[in-house]
Design a protein around this motif. Structure first.
Motif, PDB file in Angstrom:
ATOM      1  N   GLY A  61     -17.628  -7.974  -8.516  1.00 61.14           N
ATOM      2  CA  GLY A  61     -16.922  -6.531  -8.148  1.00 61.14           C
ATOM      3  C   GLY A  61     -15.566  -6.575  -8.233  1.00 61.14           C
ATOM      4  N   SER A 113       0.896  -1.242   0.075  1.00 58.23           N
ATOM      5  CA  SER A 113      -0.101  -0.120  -0.177  1.00 58.23           C
ATOM      6  C   SER A 113       0.964   1.353  -0.163  1.00 58.23           C
ATOM      7  N   LEU A 128     -14.590  -7.403  -1.314  1.00 56.44           N
ATOM      8  CA  LEU A 128     -13.783  -7.272  -2.414  1.00 56.44           C
ATOM      9  C   LEU A 128     -12.729  -8.205  -2.579  1.00 56.44           C
ATOM     10  N   SER A 129     -12.371  -8.741  -1.275  1.00 53.56           N
ATOM     11  CA  SER A 129     -10.974  -9.402  -1.254  1.00 53.56           C
ATOM     12  C   SER A 129     -10.883 -10.612  -2.096  1.00 53.56           C
ATOM     13  N   ASN A 130      -9.810 -10.846  -2.638  1.00 54.93           N
ATOM     14  CA  ASN A 130      -9.504 -11.865  -3.684  1.00 54.93           C
ATOM     15  C   ASN A 130      -8.170 -12.872  -2.897  1.00 54.93           C
ATOM     16  N   GLY A 156     -15.161  -9.806  -5.167  1.00 50.48           N
ATOM     17  CA  GLY A 156     -14.151  -9.534  -5.960  1.00 50.48           C
ATOM     18  C   GLY A 156     -13.789 -10.886  -6.884  1.00 50.48           C
ATOM     19  N   LYS A 208      -3.115   6.895   9.548  1.00 50.56           N
ATOM     20  CA  LYS A 208      -2.592   6.949   8.466  1.00 50.56           C
ATOM     21  C   LYS A 208      -2.877   8.470   7.632  1.00 50.56           C
ATOM     22  N   GLY A 220      -8.489  -8.431   2.778  1.00 50.39           N
ATOM     23  CA  GLY A 220      -7.896  -9.462   2.349  1.00 50.39           C
ATOM     24  C   GLY A 220      -7.850 -10.837   3.550  1.00 50.39           C
ATOM     25  N   VAL A 221      -8.957 -10.427   4.277  1.00 50.22           N
ATOM     26  CA  VAL A 221      -9.211 -11.431   5.481  1.00 50.22           C
ATOM     27  C   VAL A 221     -10.288 -12.289   5.190  1.00 50.22           C
ATOM     28  N   THR A 280      -9.902  -0.120  -8.527  1.00 48.39           N
ATOM     29  CA  THR A 280     -11.209  -0.734  -7.574  1.00 48.39           C
ATOM     30  C   THR A 280     -12.176   0.369  -7.219  1.00 48.39           C
ATOM     31  N   ASP A 324     -10.855   0.093  11.105  1.00 49.10           N
ATOM     32  CA  ASP A 324      -9.497  -0.730  11.022  1.00 49.10           C
ATOM     33  C   ASP A 324      -9.447  -1.797  12.119  1.00 49.10           C
ATOM     34  N   ARG A 325      -8.031  -2.444  12.163  1.00 49.30           N
ATOM     35  CA  ARG A 325      -8.231  -3.523  13.233  1.00 49.30           C
ATOM     36  C   ARG A 325      -8.704  -3.028  14.729  1.00 49.30           C
ATOM     37  N   LEU A 327     -14.412  -1.315   5.608  1.00 47.90           N
ATOM     38  CA  LEU A 327     -13.325  -2.023   6.597  1.00 47.90           C
ATOM     39  C   LEU A 327     -12.020  -2.431   5.754  1.00 47.90           C
ATOM     40  N   ALA A 365      -6.937  -0.383  -1.670  1.00 47.55           N
ATOM     41  CA  ALA A 365      -8.515  -0.284  -2.247  1.00 47.55           C
ATOM     42  C   ALA A 365      -9.331   0.330  -1.606  1.00 47.55           C
ATOM     43  N   ALA A 366      -9.466   0.330  -0.183  1.00 46.39           N
ATOM     44  CA  ALA A 366     -10.439   1.079   0.484  1.00 46.39           C
ATOM     45  C   ALA A 366     -10.117   2.360   0.743  1.00 46.39           C
ATOM     46  N   ASP A 403      -5.275  -0.845  -8.134  1.00 44.82           N
ATOM     47  CA  ASP A 403      -5.738  -1.451  -6.860  1.00 44.82           C
ATOM     48  C   ASP A 403      -6.536  -0.197  -6.172  1.00 44.82           C
TER      49      ASP A 403
END
Ligand SMILES: NC(=O)C1=CN([C@@H]2O[C@H](COP(=O)(O)OP(=O)(O)OC[C@H]3O[C@@H](n4cnc5c(N)ncnc54)[C@H](OP(=O)(O)O)[C@@H]3O)[C@@H](O)[C@H]2O)C=CC1
Ligand SMILES: CC(=O)C(=O)O
Ligand SMILES: [Mg+2]
Length: 536
Positions: A440, A239, A395-397, A422, A338, A370-371, A263, A325-326, A290, A295-296, A259
């Motif tokens: 998507g 990122s 979206l995650s692949n 995704g 960020k 990605g989770v 996206t 976020d987490r 999330l 991407a987000a 991305d």
């Protein structure tokens, strides 16, 4: 194109027609005796190829078969892919390309694309002379550090550049000779890969800071010199690098980050379409993201001009977008942010993801983490408590990393979810109702953007182009697709989508003064004539 004869002709994937060479051609090109008797057409060859494909027992074997078909007979490969996109895209692209990247060094057969490594420093422009095509228009480059949701796959990430170029050809009608997949192999921090005997990349830790940036600079400059008409698509960079490189080059170089920007456009299109289904006004929508990665962040940053163009002030637009976020909801009382996320921090108590859903009550929930399983049953059920039709975009692949499956989204909302993901999911029946979940994926955007940039020779690629691409894509969803809850057009129409996006890109490029030579008046015909149709 160099005229080949005999075995050299059969060995050249661009010119080979195999059993489709006519009697005259067999005579003329020294092929008599080298082929069986029967002259077949491309349709019959396709039947044979599909039969062979379907006999393979696993998707990775199908991927290997398709790749070798591409290496044998380019036109047959692309004709088959275009005519059977629903079946073949998931094998060439996500999800199978994820597995292919993981196993890249083990299933490797033949070099494809272009490899650059730190030993090429100072010589990148000259080694690009080794590329055998001269009119390159599309360069897809990755450094392999964030391949789909699979993390650092080093030089194995070449599979993603190859997969994206296949989509440029099949979905965007770009000529195969104009596409160049690139692996910028700067090492890998994936220890397991480095210790794998079969690993083919540089087996040392990644270059960082100046050593990294100066190599990317040299690469970008070399592409400008060697292929001045090319656009550069940055793909699957980690990122921070993704944003840094985009900010570094976007005002000088014809480039974009798929991305971040591709996206964002496909997601925005899905959001536009969802409001046709829910009948909620676009400007009333609350969007929750999330993940705070490429991407987000890209989605939030493209939502802003989309909301503002629809009449919202910047402040109101920003308040409609929330990040989780987490640690939970991104709130203004935090000490660390960020930088690109800070503007979206809400004046709100610190709450976890579930509490954030409950409190903010978003209309649209988007996952880019990605989770796998990041959208729990409780989260989805909460979305369905206050939304008659909750919009869930995972979206995650690849599929193994999706935030939730289609079946979960529909089951946990009693069939009320408007769902896209995704990677593709098969149709799903719940009671009497058949659902056809839409995919998507930025594949709906980048081929058309690339075609439009080639057609217009736009000097730069701007956010307005992604905004218009989203609008065009959304407008192409048919009432019958809306009816089954799909927020994207059927994949079978993706070439028409790319064509329409490309025409719109030409118009924007002209309006923004990014075009040097006047374009034909009839852009629709002009763009269509540029599109590659694989036939003999
Ligand atoms: N459908 C499509 O067209 C596209 C899909 N994608 C997919 O989206 C995913 C993310 O891509 P990208 O944004 O580029 O990746 P990034 O690595 O840039 O971002 C991932 C983000 O997810 C966050 N995250 C990870 N775990 C959690 C969690 N449990 N809760 C909240 N946040 C979490 C990370 O947080 P932290 O920063 O703390 O690590 C990071 O902000 C990938 O799977 C990719 O395949 C990407 C592009 C296009
Ligand atoms: C689709 C895509 O670009 C990704 O998952 O990274
Ligand atoms: Mg990507």
């Amino acid at each position: 194109m160099k005229l080949l004869r005999g075995k050299s002709l059969l060995d050249d994937p661009a010119q080979n027609k195999s059993t489709a060479f006519s009697r005259e051609e067999r005579n003329q090109f020294g092929l008599r005796g080298l082929l069986p008797y029967k002259v077949t057409d491309i349709k019959t060859q396709q039947e044979r190829a599909l039969g062979n494909l379907r006999r393979k027992s696993s998707d990775i074997e199908k991927y290997i078969f398709l790749n070798s078909l591409l290496e044998r007979n380019q036109r047959l490969f692309y004709r088959t892919m275009i005519d059977h996109l629903d079946e073949i895209m998931p094998l060439v692209y996500t999800p199978t390309v994820g597995e292919a990247c993981k196993q890249f060094a083990h299933i490797y057969r033949k070099p494809q694309g272009f490899y650059i490594n730190p030993e090429d420093r100072g010589e990148i422009a000259s080694i690009l002379d080794n590329w055998y095509e001269t009119d390159v228009r599309i360069v897809v480059v990755t450094d392999g550090e964030r391949i789909l949701g699979l993390g650092d796959l080093g030089a194995n990430g070449m599979g993603i550049s190859i997969g994206k170029t296949a989509l440029y050809v099949a979905c965007g009608g770009i000529h195969p000779t104009q596409c160049l997949p690139v692996m910028l192999d700067v090492g890998t921090n994936n220890q397991t890969l480095r210790e794998d005997l079969l690993y083919l990349g540089c087996p040392h830790p990644r270059l960082t800071e100046h050593a990294y940036l100066s190599l990317v600079d040299e690469f970008v400059q070399a592409i400008q010199t060697k292929f001045p008409n090319a656009l550069i698509q940055f793909e699957d960079f980690q990122s921070q690098n993704a944003f840094d490189l985009l900010d570094r080059y976007r005002k000088q170089v014809r480039c974009f980050n798929d991305d971040i920007q591709g996206t964002a456009a496909v997601t925005l299109a899905g959001i536009y379409t969802s409001s046709r289904i829910t009948r909620k006004s676009f400007t009333d929508l609350k969007i929750m993201l999330l993940g705070t990665g490429s991407a987000a962040t890209g989605i939030a940053e493209l939502m802003m001009p989309a909301f503002c163009a629809a009449g919202l002030s910047e402040d109101v637009a920003r308040s409609r977008i929330s990040f989780v976020d987490r640690q939970g909801l991104v709130v203004s009382s935090r000490e660390h942010f960020k930088p690109r996320i800070r503007p979206f921090a809400h004046d709100h108590a610190s709450v976890n993801f579930l509490e954030a859903i409950e409190s903010i009550q978003p209309d649209v929930l988007i996952g880019a983490t990605g989770v796998a399983g990041a959208f729990s049953e409780t989260a989805i059920r909460k979305m369905a408590q206050f939304n008659e039709r909750p919009v869930i975009i995972a979206l995650s692949n690849p599929t193994s990393h999706t935030e939730c499956t289609a079946e979960e989204a529909y089951r946990w909302t009693d069939g009320r979810a408007i769902f896209a993901s995704g990677s593709p999911f098969p149709s799903f029946r719940l009671g009497e109702k058949l659902f056809k979940p839409a995919q998507g994926n930025n594949a709906y955007i980048f081929p058309g953007v690339g075609l439009g940039v080639i057609a217009s020779r736009a000097r730069l690629i701007t956010d307005s182009m992604f905004l218009i691409a989203a609008r065009v894509l959304a407008n192409m969803v048919l009432p019958e697709e809306i009816e089954v809850g799909a927020i994207y057009p059927s994949l079978s129409r993706i070439r028409s989508v790319s064509h329409a996006i490309a025409v719109a890109i030409c118009q924007v490029a002209q309006q923004e003064g990014l075009v040097d030579d006047a374009l034909p008046q009839d852009l629709t015909t002009y763009v269509r004539t540029l599109m590659y149709e694989p036939n003999y």
